[in-house]
Design an enzyme around this catalytic site. Structure first.
Site, PDB file in Angstrom:
ATOM      1  N   THR A  97       0.870  -1.184   0.000  1.00 49.56           N
ATOM      2  CA  THR A  97       0.000   0.000   0.000  1.00 49.56           C
ATOM      3  C   THR A  97       0.900   1.225   0.000  1.00 49.56           C
ATOM      4  OG1 THR A  97      -1.622  -1.166   1.338  1.00 49.56           O
ATOM      5  CG2 THR A  97      -1.830   1.223   1.230  1.00 49.56           C
ATOM      6  N   LYS A 172      -7.559   1.432  -2.440  1.00 50.65           N
ATOM      7  CA  LYS A 172      -7.057   0.896  -1.171  1.00 50.65           C
ATOM      8  C   LYS A 172      -7.174   1.966  -0.069  1.00 50.65           C
ATOM      9  CE  LYS A 172      -4.773  -1.430   1.964  1.00 50.65           C
ATOM     10  NZ  LYS A 172      -5.108  -2.639   2.631  1.00 50.65           N
ATOM     11  N   LYS A 240       0.862   4.726   8.488  1.00 48.57           N
ATOM     12  CA  LYS A 240       1.373   5.048   7.147  1.00 48.57           C
ATOM     13  C   LYS A 240       0.199   5.210   6.174  1.00 48.57           C
ATOM     14  CE  LYS A 240       2.218   1.613   4.716  1.00 48.57           C
ATOM     15  NZ  LYS A 240       1.524   0.790   3.736  1.00 48.57           N
TER      16      LYS A 240
HETATM   17  P1  NAP Z   1       6.010  -6.288   7.229  1.00 48.25           P
HETATM   18  O1  NAP Z   1       5.705  -7.557   7.934  1.00 48.25           O
HETATM   19  O2  NAP Z   1       6.645  -5.161   7.975  1.00 48.25           O
HETATM   20  O3  NAP Z   1       6.920  -6.660   5.944  1.00 48.25           O
HETATM   21  C1  NAP Z   1       7.524  -5.685   5.149  1.00 48.25           C
HETATM   22  C2  NAP Z   1       8.431  -6.375   4.148  1.00 48.25           C
HETATM   23  O4  NAP Z   1       8.995  -5.399   3.275  1.00 48.25           O
HETATM   24  C3  NAP Z   1       9.627  -7.102   4.782  1.00 48.25           C
HETATM   25  O5  NAP Z   1       9.906  -8.259   4.027  1.00 48.25           O
HETATM   26  C4  NAP Z   1      10.742  -6.077   4.648  1.00 48.25           C
HETATM   27  O6  NAP Z   1      12.046  -6.663   4.624  1.00 48.25           O
HETATM   28  C5  NAP Z   1      10.416  -5.496   3.288  1.00 48.25           C
HETATM   29  N1  NAP Z   1      10.969  -4.150   3.086  1.00 48.25           N
HETATM   30  C6  NAP Z   1      10.541  -3.004   3.673  1.00 48.25           C
HETATM   31  N2  NAP Z   1      11.270  -1.959   3.248  1.00 48.25           N
HETATM   32  C7  NAP Z   1      12.164  -2.449   2.353  1.00 48.25           C
HETATM   33  C8  NAP Z   1      13.184  -1.870   1.571  1.00 48.25           C
HETATM   34  N3  NAP Z   1      13.416  -0.540   1.595  1.00 48.25           N
HETATM   35  N4  NAP Z   1      13.910  -2.670   0.774  1.00 48.25           N
HETATM   36  C9  NAP Z   1      13.671  -4.005   0.726  1.00 48.25           C
HETATM   37  N5  NAP Z   1      12.731  -4.628   1.458  1.00 48.25           N
HETATM   38  C10 NAP Z   1      11.974  -3.858   2.259  1.00 48.25           C
HETATM   39  O7  NAP Z   1       4.689  -5.670   6.575  1.00 48.25           O
HETATM   40  P2  NAP Z   1       3.364  -6.414   6.018  1.00 48.25           P
HETATM   41  O8  NAP Z   1       2.332  -6.414   7.091  1.00 48.25           O
HETATM   42  O9  NAP Z   1       3.732  -7.674   5.323  1.00 48.25           O
HETATM   43  O10 NAP Z   1       2.880  -5.293   4.950  1.00 48.25           O
HETATM   44  C11 NAP Z   1       3.444  -5.176   3.655  1.00 48.25           C
HETATM   45  C12 NAP Z   1       2.576  -4.208   2.842  1.00 48.25           C
HETATM   46  O11 NAP Z   1       1.232  -4.728   2.754  1.00 48.25           O
HETATM   47  C13 NAP Z   1       2.451  -2.807   3.458  1.00 48.25           C
HETATM   48  O12 NAP Z   1       2.404  -1.828   2.445  1.00 48.25           O
HETATM   49  C14 NAP Z   1       1.111  -2.885   4.201  1.00 48.25           C
HETATM   50  O13 NAP Z   1       0.522  -1.620   4.372  1.00 48.25           O
HETATM   51  C15 NAP Z   1       0.318  -3.774   3.258  1.00 48.25           C
HETATM   52  N6  NAP Z   1      -0.801  -4.522   3.871  1.00 48.25           N
HETATM   53  C16 NAP Z   1      -0.635  -5.171   5.064  1.00 48.25           C
HETATM   54  C17 NAP Z   1      -1.715  -5.875   5.611  1.00 48.25           C
HETATM   55  C18 NAP Z   1      -1.602  -6.595   6.932  1.00 48.25           C
HETATM   56  O14 NAP Z   1      -2.663  -6.960   7.496  1.00 48.25           O
HETATM   57  N7  NAP Z   1      -0.418  -6.845   7.458  1.00 48.25           N
HETATM   58  C19 NAP Z   1      -2.933  -5.924   4.937  1.00 48.25           C
HETATM   59  C20 NAP Z   1      -3.053  -5.284   3.711  1.00 48.25           C
HETATM   60  C21 NAP Z   1      -1.978  -4.580   3.176  1.00 48.25           C
HETATM   61  P3  NAP Z   1      12.810  -7.028   6.007  1.00 48.25           P
HETATM   62  O15 NAP Z   1      12.382  -8.436   6.353  1.00 48.25           O
HETATM   63  O16 NAP Z   1      14.244  -6.923   5.675  1.00 48.25           O
HETATM   64  O17 NAP Z   1      12.372  -6.019   7.040  1.00 48.25           O
END
Ligand code: NAP
Length: 296
Positions: A97, A172, A240
């Site tokens: 997102t 979204k 965010k």
């Molecule tokens: P998360 O658990 O914090 O995972 C983030 C991932 O992105 C990790 O693999 C992280 O790598 C990687 N990352 C972040 N910054 C990076 C960079 N600069 N370069 C390379 N890799 C990077 O977050 P998440 O919950 O999976 O969410 C991911 C996305 O989906 C977000 O945009 C969030 O808003 C969206 N989303 C989440 C949900 C939910 O319920 N969780 C639902 C819908 C949408 P590292 O392992 O090295 O930190």
């Protein structure tokens, strides 16, 4: 037919999504910034790559599932980014997102390389990612979506083409306005119920079947009653999203008083070092205001 899919970002959402692609029979080439996390998908048959460029070089379709706009910029356009390896006519699907404006910029850069982009953010949380039940809102060309449909079908159920690049991210943000307001109502309702001294489990059961039913109530209500604040979706990430919404709303001159209030309430959790908790921790702020804990 797409056979090989790249996956960048194996976090809470990305990990189960990459596993679902493997289960659906796709060959998956995976990259994660913290390399240890790739091992988990390697054990299920994925191949590890050393950089986003190396992922894109080996696949027709590359998915990114990282945190925020600067992160998508970095993994797609930065050094060793996807753009350095993307095949002519290759597709980059960003499922994070992020800002609609940044999405359009990234799409234009990829177009300059003869590649395509779809913005395809998701809703449904960690559980939706695990159960292959995500709602996916897609911006980009319809023909590119058609080509990638089997990939989307391995990840979710409701796949809706909503317009050109950027439209997926805008929808979204619409989704997140609904999520924020609904969860705030759930938290207020539970604190009120507790103060009134009624049975919390029975209350939840009674209101979950009527006009007040919602994903937030059904999934997060029981966790609040148990005091389970582990993240499916972290406060940090919801903040965010709320920031992205309020930035867009400022540009559009749309007042969003309810959404702004929830953004401020979450700031209390950020200020007290609780931003890594799940979004249901919003109830803790209301609990502090009322001096009541909404547990069963
Ligand atoms: P998360 O658990 O914090 O995972 C983030 C991932 O992105 C990790 O693999 C992280 O790598 C990687 N990352 C972040 N910054 C990076 C960079 N600069 N370069 C390379 N890799 C990077 O977050 P998440 O919950 O999976 O969410 C991911 C996305 O989906 C977000 O945009 C969030 O808003 C969206 N989303 C989440 C949900 C939910 O319920 N969780 C639902 C819908 C949408 P590292 O392992 O090295 O930190």
């Amino acid at each position: 037919m797409v056979k090989r899919v790249g996956f960048i970002g194996l976090g809470i959402m990305g990990m189960p999504m990459a596993k679902n692609l493997l289960k659906a029979g796709f060959e998956v080439v995976a990259y994660n910034r913290t390399p240890g996390r790739v091992r988990e998908v390697e054990q299920e048959g994925a191949q590890a790559a050393a950089s986003p460029a190396e992922v894109a070089r080996q696949v027709e379709v590359t998915i990114t599932m990282v945190t925020d706009s600067p992160d998508v910029r970095q993994v797609v356009l930065g050094p060793n980014g996807v753009i350095e390896g993307v095949q002519p006519d290759g597709v980059v699907i960003d499922m994070s997102t992020i800002s609609p404006k940044v999405t359009r910029e990234v799409a234009a850069r990829l177009r300059g390389r003869g590649a395509h982009m779809l913005d395809a953010p998701v809703s449904g949380g960690q559980r939706g990612a695990i159960n292959r039940a995500l709602a996916i809102m897609v911006g980009g060309e319809a023909a590119v979506l058609e080509r990638c449909l089997p990939v989307f079908q391995a990840l979710g159920q409701r796949i809706v083409h909503v317009g050109p690049n950027g439209a997926g991210q805008t929808v979204k943000l619409v989704n997140q306005i609904l999520v924020a307001g609904t969860l705030n109502a759930v938290c207020e309702a539970l604190v009120f119920a507790k103060r009134a001294g009624i049975d919390m489990e029975a209350t939840l059961q009674a209101v979950s079947g009527g006009a007040a039913a919602s994903w937030q109530l059904e999934n997060l209500g029981p966790r609040i009653l148990k005091g389970d604040f582990a993240p499916g979706f972290m406060v940090r990430l919801q903040q965010k999203d709320l920031r992205l919404i309020l930035e867009e709303a400022a540009e559009l001159s749309v007042p969003l008083p309810g959404t702004s209030l929830v953004h401020q309430l979450y700031r209390v959790l950020e200020a007290s070092g609780e931003a890594e908790l799940g979004t249901q921790a919003l109830v803790k702020v209301l609990e502090r205001l009322s001096g009541i804990e909404a547990r069963a």
